[in-house]
Scaffold this active site. Structure first.
Site, PDB file in Angstrom:
ATOM      1  N   ILE A  43       0.851  -1.188   0.000  1.00  0.00           N
ATOM      2  CA  ILE A  43       0.000   0.000   0.000  1.00  0.00           C
ATOM      3  C   ILE A  43       0.888   1.240   0.000  1.00  0.00           C
ATOM      4  CG2 ILE A  43      -0.228   0.009   2.535  1.00  0.00           C
ATOM      5  CD1 ILE A  43      -3.156   0.999   2.017  1.00  0.00           C
ATOM      6  N   CYS A  63      -3.056  -3.350  -4.371  1.00  0.00           N
ATOM      7  CA  CYS A  63      -2.178  -3.316  -3.204  1.00  0.00           C
ATOM      8  C   CYS A  63      -2.846  -3.900  -1.964  1.00  0.00           C
ATOM      9  CB  CYS A  63      -1.724  -1.888  -2.917  1.00  0.00           C
ATOM     10  SG  CYS A  63      -3.079  -0.748  -2.527  1.00  0.00           S
ATOM     11  N   CYS A  64      -1.996  -4.447  -1.106  1.00  0.00           N
ATOM     12  CA  CYS A  64      -2.392  -4.824   0.255  1.00  0.00           C
ATOM     13  C   CYS A  64      -1.249  -4.352   1.158  1.00  0.00           C
ATOM     14  CB  CYS A  64      -2.654  -6.323   0.371  1.00  0.00           C
ATOM     15  SG  CYS A  64      -1.288  -7.371  -0.179  1.00  0.00           S
ATOM     16  N   ALA A  65      -1.183  -4.837   2.383  1.00  0.00           N
ATOM     17  CA  ALA A  65      -0.177  -4.305   3.301  1.00  0.00           C
ATOM     18  C   ALA A  65       1.245  -4.487   2.759  1.00  0.00           C
ATOM     19  CB  ALA A  65      -0.315  -4.973   4.673  1.00  0.00           C
ATOM     20  N   GLY A  78       1.816  -6.407  -0.364  1.00  0.00           N
ATOM     21  CA  GLY A  78       1.809  -6.693  -1.793  1.00  0.00           C
ATOM     22  C   GLY A  78       2.198  -8.118  -2.087  1.00  0.00           C
TER      23      GLY A  78
END
Length: 479
Positions: free
Chosen positions: A353, A420-422, A424
């Protein structure tokens, strides 16, 4: 705080518009709901608040929590006016609600704050220790009126502050931009008056604020209470066969880990004897945050993070601030060697992110944010959000929603889309793999995993994730 419910007037036409609150024409049902709540809360307040005050007096309570620097807090008699002003806005706050449901949630917040505070007053009674100076004139009359009902007990958490948080939010969210800062200033003045009228010690204020924010979390705007959440396993991998049971166990284990962290913080903080009351306040904050995260993993699911339109609720942003800060630091620690996103296709990228600055630097036209624990980063183009819990598989319908959102971004004019996530590595990899399958760019789960791993070697697409993708594919085909 012994002085509520003097104002409960009927509303006709537009209400409080002069005060900058955007109010709709008052419907009879809303007004009746508001008055019903006031008639319920008023006697409950006087009976319960007076009873706990007298109970502490009969027991001769002398316990107190006072910091040495509090002797420098001045006594300002005139601040009794803003202190009393909460009475007026307590009643008027019901008139800012647009629907009977909103009225009920506002009433439930006030009722919950009352019940939590009264319970604390009984279990942990404290006494205010300063002797108020003699005050004359109109201010003296207001102090005398307050003293006729109030005793120097019922300290922590400050019910005055808890109610202020709830009332302030009801007023601010309906305010015009020009008046919003006026409501902020009023709330700050009322909060300061709790100290400068020598009604509370400082310890009572943050504890009261925590109760007020907890009530906002329990009865959020626009949705039901998170206590009626998805359940311990719902949504973790629904429809994924045996993986559903495994994910439910994983969620409960994560919940237990967060609960253990919360208990550790409480043990270190309780009851101020190990490191002092200042550390108790600081350690109490992460204890609350971790307890709420544990509740979300065990029961409420993503609903407990209250992320709507890419932004978490006020209560979540404040109550979970220590957890969110730790999660952000963790995302940077795990990706400091690989901070840049990876290109899966010329238009679809995958990574951690980003911050607002990184969004600009990377030239992103769209962001698909899969985190539940963070706000969606600001981007000049499309900001899409499909919240998912970290470290567990999302429900199949959430995976489908994320794939549809990604396809929508790709079909638009966006030239660079970041999923995205925390970190990736997990949630984003699962969604991109599902999108590759749906769009026909790959023919199998293994091919999708290989495509993503070749671009971003650290992704997590193990047996559980592949089984989940197989279940999602079968569900889409109606198998």
């Amino acid at each position: 705080m012994g002085h509520l419910y003097r104002v409960a007037g009927q509303a006709r036409g537009r209400v409080m518009s002069e005060a900058g609150v955007v109010a709709l024409p008052a419907g009879g049902l809303r007004v009746k709901h508001g008055l019903a709540w006031l008639f319920l809360l008023a006697p409950l307040f006087f009976l319960s608040y007076g009873w706990t005050n007298q109970l502490a007096a009969d027991k001769g309570v002398t316990d107190h929590v006072v910091f040495g620097w509090e002797t420098a807090i001045p006594f300002w008699p005139w601040t009794i006016v803003p202190y009393w002003s909460i009475d007026l806005f307590y009643g008027l706050s019901f008139l800012t609600c647009r629907t009977p449901r909103e009225v009920n949630h506002h009433g439930l917040r006030l009722l919950t704050a009352q019940l939590i505070s009264i319970t604390c007053f009984v279990l942990f009674p404290l006494r205010f220790t300063f002797e108020k100076p003699q005050t004359d004139g109109i201010f003296g009359a207001l102090f005398e009126s307050l003293a006729a009902f109030d005793l120097p007990y019922n300290q922590a958490p400050s019910l005055h502050i808890s109610l202020l948080i709830i009332i302030w939010w009801a007023l601010v969210k309906r305010s015009s931009p020009a008046w919003r800062w006026a409501w902020h200033a009023w709330a700050l003045l009322v909060a300061v008056s709790v100290l400068t009228t020598w009604q509370h010690h400082f310890f009572d204020l943050p504890t009261g604020a925590a109760v007020g924010l907890m009530c906002l979390w329990l009865w959020p705007d626009g949705t039901g209470t998170p206590l009626l959440g998805a359940g311990a396993g719902a949504g973790a991998g629904a429809g994924a066969g045996n993986g559903h049971a495994l994910q439910r166990v994983r969620r409960l284990r994560l919940a237990a880990a967060y609960a253990a962290g919360s208990l550790l913080c409480l043990w270190l903080a309780w009851p101020g004897g190990r490191f002092g009351w200042g550390w108790s306040l600081l350690l109490g904050w992460p204890a609350i945050a971790l307890a709420l995260v544990a509740t979300n993993y065990a029961w409420s699911g993503v609903a407990g993070f209250q992320k709507r339109g890419g932004r978490q609720s006020l209560a979540v942003r404040w109550l979970l601030a220590p957890y969110r800060l730790g999660a952000w630091a963790n995302s940077r620690a795990w990706t400091w060697r690989n901070p840049e996103p990876s290109a899966i296709t010329p238009r679809v990228w995958m990574g951690r992110i980003p911050s607002g600055t990184e969004c600009s630097r990377l030239g992103l036209d769209a962001v698909l944010d899969l985190t539940a624990e963070f706000n969606t980063p600001p981007v000049a183009g499309q900001a899409l959000s499909v919240p998912m819990l970290d470290l567990v598989l999302p429900p199949l319908n959430a995976l489908d929603e994320a794939v549809e959102a990604l396809e929508q971004a790709v079909q638009s004019d966006a030239r660079k889309v970041l999923v995205c996530c925390a970190l990736g590595y997990g949630r984003s990899a699962l969604v991109v793999a599902a999108w590759l399958l749906k769009s026909g760019r790959v023919e199998s789960v293994d091919e999708a995993a290989e495509c993503i791993r070749s671009a971003r070697p650290s992704v997590v697409l193990g047996a559980a994730q592949r089984e989940h993708l197989q279940a999602w594919t079968a569900c889409r085909r109606g198998i």
